[in-house]
Design an enzyme around this catalytic site. Sequence first.
Site, short mmCIF file in Angstrom:
data_model
loop_
_atom_site.label_atom_id
_atom_site.label_comp_id
_atom_site.label_asym_id
_atom_site.label_seq_id
_atom_site.Cartn_x
_atom_site.Cartn_y
_atom_site.Cartn_z
N ASP A 6 35.04 38.74 44.76
CA ASP A 6 34.89 39.59 43.59
C ASP A 6 33.73 39.01 42.77
O ASP A 6 33.34 37.86 42.95
CB ASP A 6 36.20 39.57 42.79
CG ASP A 6 36.12 40.46 41.57
OD1 ASP A 6 35.54 41.55 41.67
OD2 ASP A 6 36.62 40.05 40.51
N THR B 165 33.18 39.41 38.96
CA THR B 165 33.56 38.92 37.63
C THR B 165 34.64 37.85 37.73
O THR B 165 35.71 38.09 38.29
CB THR B 165 34.06 40.08 36.75
OG1 THR B 165 33.06 41.09 36.73
CG2 THR B 165 34.36 39.60 35.34
N ASP C 221 40.27 36.75 41.03
CA ASP C 221 41.00 36.11 39.93
C ASP C 221 41.78 37.09 39.08
O ASP C 221 42.52 36.67 38.19
CB ASP C 221 40.04 35.33 39.04
CG ASP C 221 39.16 36.25 38.20
OD1 ASP C 221 38.89 37.39 38.66
OD2 ASP C 221 38.76 35.85 37.10
#
Length: 706
Positions: free
Chosen positions: A384, A386, A584
């Site tokens: 991912d 961000t 996250d």
Amino acid sequence: MHPEIRRDSPGECPICGMALELETISADREEDNSELIDMSRRFWVGAALALPVFLLAMSHLIPNAPPWLSGDASRWIQFALSTPVVLWAGWPFFKRGARSIRTRNLNMFTLIAIGVGVAYFYSAVVMLLPGAFPESLSHHGKIGIYFEAAAMITVLVLLGQVLELRARGRTGHAIRGLLDLTPPTARLVVNGDENEVPLSHVKAGDHLRVRPGEKVPVDGRVIDGRTTIDESMITGEALPVEKNPGEKVIGGTLNNTGSVVMEAERVGSDTVLSQIVRMVSEAQRSRAPIQRLADKVAGYFVPAVLLAALVTFVAWVWIGPEPRLAHAIVNAVAVLIIACPCALGLATPMSIMVGVGRGAHSGILIKNAGAIELMEKVTTLVVDKTGTLTEGKPRVTKIVTAGGMSEEDLLAAAAAAEQQSEHPLASAIVAEASERNLVLEKVSDFISATGGGVTATTARDRILVGKLVFLRENGIAGLEDLETQATSLQDEGQTVMFVAIGDRAAGMIAVADPIKKSTPKAVRELQRLGLKVIMLTGDNERTARGVAKKLGIDQVEAGVAPKDKHERIKELRAARSVVAMAGDGINDAPALAAADVGIAMGTGADVAMESAGITLVKGDLNGIVNAIHLSRAVMRNIRQNLFFAFLYNTLGIPIAAGVLYPFFGLLLSPIIAGAAMSLSSVSVIGNALRLQRFRFGGSSAPSLDV
């Protein structure tokens, strides 16, 4: 060794016969060394009695030895001294061996009990009932006895057990080292007064003073003061981290310079340290898929050894030289002893236990042993953007207005709509409004469209904040001019969110999320290790490609909704890629669960950590590099152990059976077989413990001190 066996009280495993260990280690519970103490006592007493037996049995090798050393008196002394060695010091082996036969779980103790039992009881019958044996068995008028073999094998197996128990105890040091990080007390602040209280009395919401040089007692956030904190014991990061009001601190870390007041947020079993201990304990008890091979072999191994011992006995009785029965017993016992599969059983779990503990001390939390094995085989890493490649702390970089609206009014409207959102980009807008001291209106009818944007209503208007497509789908007009300006910002790697008030576009807000300093180097190292790195993000394609270009990531898939991430992971796996997914956020949890190995950033959401097989406490890509190196080291160590265990038994059994006798006249003494069996287990354990000295080497391959 067999984590599926659980009891509510101490006992022994019905499968392998070893003593059960505590499922969890706690700081307030003393380490249980009762089995080690008992085995040590039996070893030292047994060794003191067995040594004279061995010397008397070998007296025929002494030149000009007194006649009594080989006479009846010597034989009766051997009988008297070896009896307590076998029947008392070796009693646990007989008990475990009998249980293994009764429960049909044949194991190493089956072979030890039969081997030692045959040597001792045959010799005892010779002493007590000499007339029961034919004259042909006698040698120089005496029938052979093997008390020294029974006694020395018992002592050598006890020595192996003592060394093994000590080594197994060392594997728990990783957990105990983590538990020792927590201070026993905390300094509670109430109405300006400070009192030292036991850590167990601290509750969420309490204010705690942490002075320079003290350890942070629980997880929380700084509410007063500034300091630097050494988080290396949790994250593996060597440099101290600056902490200002509002920033989070982790229990067990060391406060360096400043005195701060913190608010407790997570206490007891909810702290990061407690979660780490729990995960490490569970992972150390889990089984890697490679262990199935050892389990399968071990399941057939003991019956095969019993058959080999029987064949050895029959062959020596049938075609062996005189005294045939004596040779048959000695060689059959040697086969039983040397073939004990303890090294085979220890090969995998010892390496897993040590490797998981080593990872925990470097901020790599491994949830189960399967993740270690799969991590070595990963070919594709999906990340991912961000919070994984970037810091996850975006800041507003530019505000563009339309229709004569001021920057402050546009920002206040967007922040009002986003204040109920948990997205990092929303937090950046709200933080910027807070820094400018803007007053935010109350909103109602808040709706969040996953992967699109948010809608909220103030007393006067409807406000929309989100992607260009989201606003178009909601019939917003006047977006054309803004779209042109957004393109250049997105090419620079900035994320642009469009804002509409009522039915018309009011402007746009550009947000940049800085790339983590460690990311570029980590991406290069991952590619050097042979991994294909794919960025899978819900962000705009131009923004995503801008970040990917800076990092040298070739494959980018942007505008991907959370449910589509899950499907994309499944597609990659269907194409026979071994996929690791790093993320996250809450929206990453389905994809983490779908991947062969899910890797959660410890700085992210709890649900992401629950879905992942590996959690990186520090939360950067260097942790993935280190996890791959650790996985490869652990699996290499396991293969070394399994190879040695298989080779040892493959070569040892024929030699013990006497295959070298026709060519070289060599026979393997049961005593030598017992020593070799114990040393094989110790060597496997010693090789596994080398992982404790595994060093992560950054961009170059880590090393393992030998």
